[in-house]
Design an enzyme around this catalytic site. Structure first.
Site, PDB file in Angstrom:
ATOM      1  N   LYS A 156       3.236   1.430   5.262  1.00 19.57           N
ATOM      2  CA  LYS A 156       3.749   0.721   4.077  1.00 19.57           C
ATOM      3  C   LYS A 156       4.955   1.446   3.480  1.00 19.57           C
ATOM      4  O   LYS A 156       5.988   0.845   3.214  1.00 19.57           O
ATOM      5  CB  LYS A 156       2.658   0.604   2.987  1.00 19.57           C
ATOM      6  CG  LYS A 156       1.427  -0.165   3.425  1.00 19.57           C
ATOM      7  CD  LYS A 156       0.413  -0.285   2.298  1.00 19.57           C
ATOM      8  CE  LYS A 156      -0.251   1.034   1.898  1.00 19.57           C
ATOM      9  NZ  LYS A 156      -1.015   1.681   2.981  1.00 19.57           N
ATOM     10  N   GLU A 182       0.889   7.747  -5.847  1.00 20.14           N
ATOM     11  CA  GLU A 182       1.046   8.137  -4.444  1.00 20.14           C
ATOM     12  C   GLU A 182       1.448   9.609  -4.358  1.00 20.14           C
ATOM     13  O   GLU A 182       1.387  10.332  -5.344  1.00 20.14           O
ATOM     14  CB  GLU A 182       2.049   7.223  -3.755  1.00 20.14           C
ATOM     15  CG  GLU A 182       1.559   5.781  -3.625  1.00 20.14           C
ATOM     16  CD  GLU A 182       0.374   5.620  -2.667  1.00 20.14           C
ATOM     17  OE1 GLU A 182       0.416   6.181  -1.557  1.00 20.14           O
ATOM     18  OE2 GLU A 182      -0.603   4.931  -3.036  1.00 20.14           O
ATOM     19  N   ARG A 183       1.884  10.035  -3.151  1.00 19.24           N
ATOM     20  CA  ARG A 183       2.165  11.456  -2.942  1.00 19.24           C
ATOM     21  C   ARG A 183       3.415  11.904  -3.693  1.00 19.24           C
ATOM     22  O   ARG A 183       4.432  11.233  -3.678  1.00 19.24           O
ATOM     23  CB  ARG A 183       2.363  11.732  -1.450  1.00 19.24           C
ATOM     24  CG  ARG A 183       1.106  11.520  -0.656  1.00 19.24           C
ATOM     25  CD  ARG A 183       1.375  11.641   0.838  1.00 19.24           C
ATOM     26  NE  ARG A 183       0.301  11.016   1.570  1.00 19.24           N
ATOM     27  CZ  ARG A 183       0.237   9.714   1.847  1.00 19.24           C
ATOM     28  NH1 ARG A 183       1.233   8.923   1.480  1.00 19.24           N
ATOM     29  NH2 ARG A 183      -0.789   9.215   2.476  1.00 19.24           N
TER      30      ARG A 183
HETATM   31  N1  LIG Z   1       8.179   2.170  11.456  1.00 20.87           N
HETATM   32  C1  LIG Z   1       7.667   3.343  11.845  1.00 20.87           C
HETATM   33  N2  LIG Z   1       8.180   3.991  12.902  1.00 20.87           N
HETATM   34  C2  LIG Z   1       7.659   5.173  13.298  1.00 20.87           C
HETATM   35  N3  LIG Z   1       6.604   5.771  12.712  1.00 20.87           N
HETATM   36  C3  LIG Z   1       6.040   5.170  11.672  1.00 20.87           C
HETATM   37  C4  LIG Z   1       6.536   3.919  11.171  1.00 20.87           C
HETATM   38  N4  LIG Z   1       5.770   3.550  10.138  1.00 20.87           N
HETATM   39  C5  LIG Z   1       4.845   4.521   9.977  1.00 20.87           C
HETATM   40  N5  LIG Z   1       5.002   5.490  10.887  1.00 20.87           N
HETATM   41  C6  LIG Z   1       4.161   6.709  11.011  1.00 20.87           C
HETATM   42  O1  LIG Z   1       2.965   6.531  10.275  1.00 20.87           O
HETATM   43  C7  LIG Z   1       2.887   7.482   9.217  1.00 20.87           C
HETATM   44  C8  LIG Z   1       2.282   6.850   7.986  1.00 20.87           C
HETATM   45  O2  LIG Z   1       3.167   5.881   7.481  1.00 20.87           O
HETATM   46  P1  LIG Z   1       3.252   5.592   5.908  1.00 20.87           P
HETATM   47  O3  LIG Z   1       3.274   6.838   5.137  1.00 20.87           O
HETATM   48  O4  LIG Z   1       4.367   4.628   5.716  1.00 20.87           O
HETATM   49  O5  LIG Z   1       1.861   4.867   5.706  1.00 20.87           O
HETATM   50  P2  LIG Z   1       1.290   4.197   4.383  1.00 20.87           P
HETATM   51  O6  LIG Z   1       0.819   2.852   4.787  1.00 20.87           O
HETATM   52  O7  LIG Z   1       2.288   4.277   3.303  1.00 20.87           O
HETATM   53  O8  LIG Z   1       0.050   5.137   4.109  1.00 20.87           O
HETATM   54  P3  LIG Z   1      -0.724   5.441   2.723  1.00 20.87           P
HETATM   55  O9  LIG Z   1      -1.652   4.297   2.499  1.00 20.87           O
HETATM   56  O10 LIG Z   1      -1.453   6.691   3.023  1.00 20.87           O
HETATM   57  O11 LIG Z   1       0.323   5.569   1.669  1.00 20.87           O
HETATM   58  C9  LIG Z   1       4.311   7.968   9.032  1.00 20.87           C
HETATM   59  O12 LIG Z   1       4.338   9.256   8.489  1.00 20.87           O
HETATM   60  C10 LIG Z   1       4.871   7.893  10.410  1.00 20.87           C
HETATM   61  O13 LIG Z   1       4.509   9.026  11.150  1.00 20.87           O
HETATM   62 MG   LIG Z   2       2.282   5.243   1.462  1.00 17.22          MG
END
Ligand SMILES: Nc1ncnc2c1ncn2[C@@H]1O[C@H](COP(=O)(O)OP(=O)(O)OP(=O)(O)O)[C@@H](O)[C@H]1O
Ligand SMILES: [Mg+2]
Length: 434
Positions: A156, A182-183
């Site tokens: 996300k 968030e972080r």
């Molecule tokens: N489009 C992408 N291309 C390459 N790697 C990706 C991509 N999207 C996510 N990732 C990998 O997945 C990890 C987690 O993605 P992200 O932090 O966006 O998740 P999130 O859905 O925001 O998680 P949370 O719910 O914990 O906030 C990233 O640090 C990266 O390593």
């Molecule tokens: Mg996130």
């Protein structure tokens, strides 16, 4: 203005007793101590008691301390000076730079301007994101709301950062970024990136991250919306409003009411949370002076899309990009679930006949692919009819086509980010499905 005294202290809840002339709801009270600790009146109880929230988690407060009324709501400064800066929920700078000029005008975060003409009557304007899967399935329309929804770690934040990278850099107007629960690291990274790319001069940032108390996490979205409204109405700006993560807003509201002793209701959420979400979403709207385009991430607890809070936040959105763990596990990025992703803006009058008709064809192909997958698992691909086999092959190509490297991940994985304009994206799809 009258003076009260601290009557009780329980966690972040401070009750203040007045002899007469009790404070008003949403008023800021200042403790009569050196740091003038601000308290926010949440509700009133019989006996001239104001139930207040300890905004700064000040642990030095004690019973019987004197408290002064201000007669003012929680207000944040507004003005051009706010651009390029980073603030907490109270509009206090947290970027280590100079304090905000005390002469700046201030605005209550609780009193949104009255709504004027709705924006929806005007001609829809598509903002290209360069991200194929978004431009095709969930067109990004000025003044509308888009949600990025998915469980933990499915991408996300990365997708939102890529949107900021692609859309904010195109100079549409002013970008707001609000970090909710968030972080902390992600906020700093964003700040550094914007500074390096010289985009700070068109950005405002608000943070109430996971290190902050639930009161600030619950207020930060509303504070950011207040400043966005100011730039929309007083400066006629078009605004991109990014919020990561809307679910954490619900969670923080919930934590606050738990400490105020409200009984939780549906699915463990407190009774007013749904109207709170709607009020915030409604403020992220457009009028004839300017527009607010909202991009919100929504965390899905336990990957359960039927969670009542997740459902509620979605109600107010025009487009929903669903990210899926199953798709991520196949190595497809962004990990979009093409079947559950949807948009009410995918209509001929907004995207044009060509795009619309293509989307109908693509969706029917993808539906077919889903049902064929089950059949293939049982009888194998060779047993399919030639027509089904062709449809299956095209769908696979399409799914691959919608996978795309992100610029914001370049430093991490070394793969160069890609942006595709809408015309090329449509051509690419036509080539696959003819
Ligand atoms: N489009 C992408 N291309 C390459 N790697 C990706 C991509 N999207 C996510 N990732 C990998 O997945 C990890 C987690 O993605 P992200 O932090 O966006 O998740 P999130 O859905 O925001 O998680 P949370 O719910 O914990 O906030 C990233 O640090 C990266 O390593
Ligand atoms: Mg996130």
């Amino acid at each position: 203005m009258s003076q009260g005294v601290i009557h009780s202290i329980k966690d972040l809840i401070i009750t203040v007793e007045f002899d007469e002339d009790v404070a008003e709801i949403n008023e800021i009270l200042l403790v009569d101590n050196k740091q003038k600790t601000p308290l926010l009146v949440d509700s009133l109880r019989p006996g001239n008691i104001a139930v207040c929230l300890n905004l700064h988690t000040d642990r030095s407060l004690q019973k019987a301390m004197k408290v002064n009324r201000t007669g003012k709501d929680l207000e944040i400064p507004v003005g051009e000076e706010m651009i390029g800066r980073m603030f907490n929920a109270l509009g206090e700078p947290i970027d280590g730079l100079a304090p905000v000029d005390p002469k700046l005008a201030r605005r209550s975060i609780f009193k949104p301007p009255s709504r004027t003409n709705s924006f929806e009557a005007s001609e829809p304007e598509i903002l290209e994101t360069g991200i194929k899967v978004i431009d095709f399935f969930t067109p990004f329309v000025k003044g509308r709301k888009i949600g990025i929804i998915g469980g933990a770690g499915v991408g996300k934040t990365v997708l939102m950062m890529e949107l900021i990278h692609n859309v904010a850099a195109s100079g549409v107007g002013l970008s707001f970024f609000t970090g909710i629960g968030e972080r902390i690291r992600e906020g700093h990274e964003l700040y550094d990136t914007l500074r390096e790319r010289k985009l700070l001069s068109s950005t405002c940032m608000f943070f109430g991250q996971m290190n902050e108390n639930p009161v600030q996490r619950a207020l930060v979205g509303v504070s950011a919306a207040t400043l966005a409204e100011y730039f929309r109405d007083d400066k006629g700006k078009d605004i991109l409003f990014f919020a990561d993560n809307m679910y954490r807003y619900v969670q923080a509201r919930n934590e606050v009411s738990t400490i105020i002793d409200q009984m939780p209701s549906e699915g463990g959420y407190e009774p007013t949370i749904f109207s709170d979400v709607k009020t915030l979403q409604d403020r992220l709207s457009s009028n004839e002076k300017g527009s607010i385009t909202a991009i919100e991430t929504i965390y899905v607890p336990a990957d359960d899309l039927s969670d009542p809070a997740v459902q509620m936040i979605q109600h107010e959105l025009d487009s929903i990009i669903v990210l899926s763990r199953a798709v991520a596990e196949q190595g497809i990025r962004p990990a979009v679930d093409l079947i559950h992703t949807s948009s009410s803006l995918l209509s001929p009058d907004i995207v044009g006949d060509r795009h619309y008709l293509l989307s109908v064809q693509v969706q029917s192909l993808l539906q077919k692919y889903e049902s064929l997958k089950g059949i293939i698992a049982i009888i194998g691909e060779n047993e399919l009819s030639p027509a089904d086999r062709a449809a299956y092959a095209k769908s696979k190509k399409l799914i691959e086509y919608f996978s795309q490297p992100m610029s914001v991940m370049e430093d991490m994985n070394g793969e160069k980010g890609e942006q595709v304009n809408r015309e090329d994206m449509l051509k690419g799809i036509e080539e696959i499905i003819v």
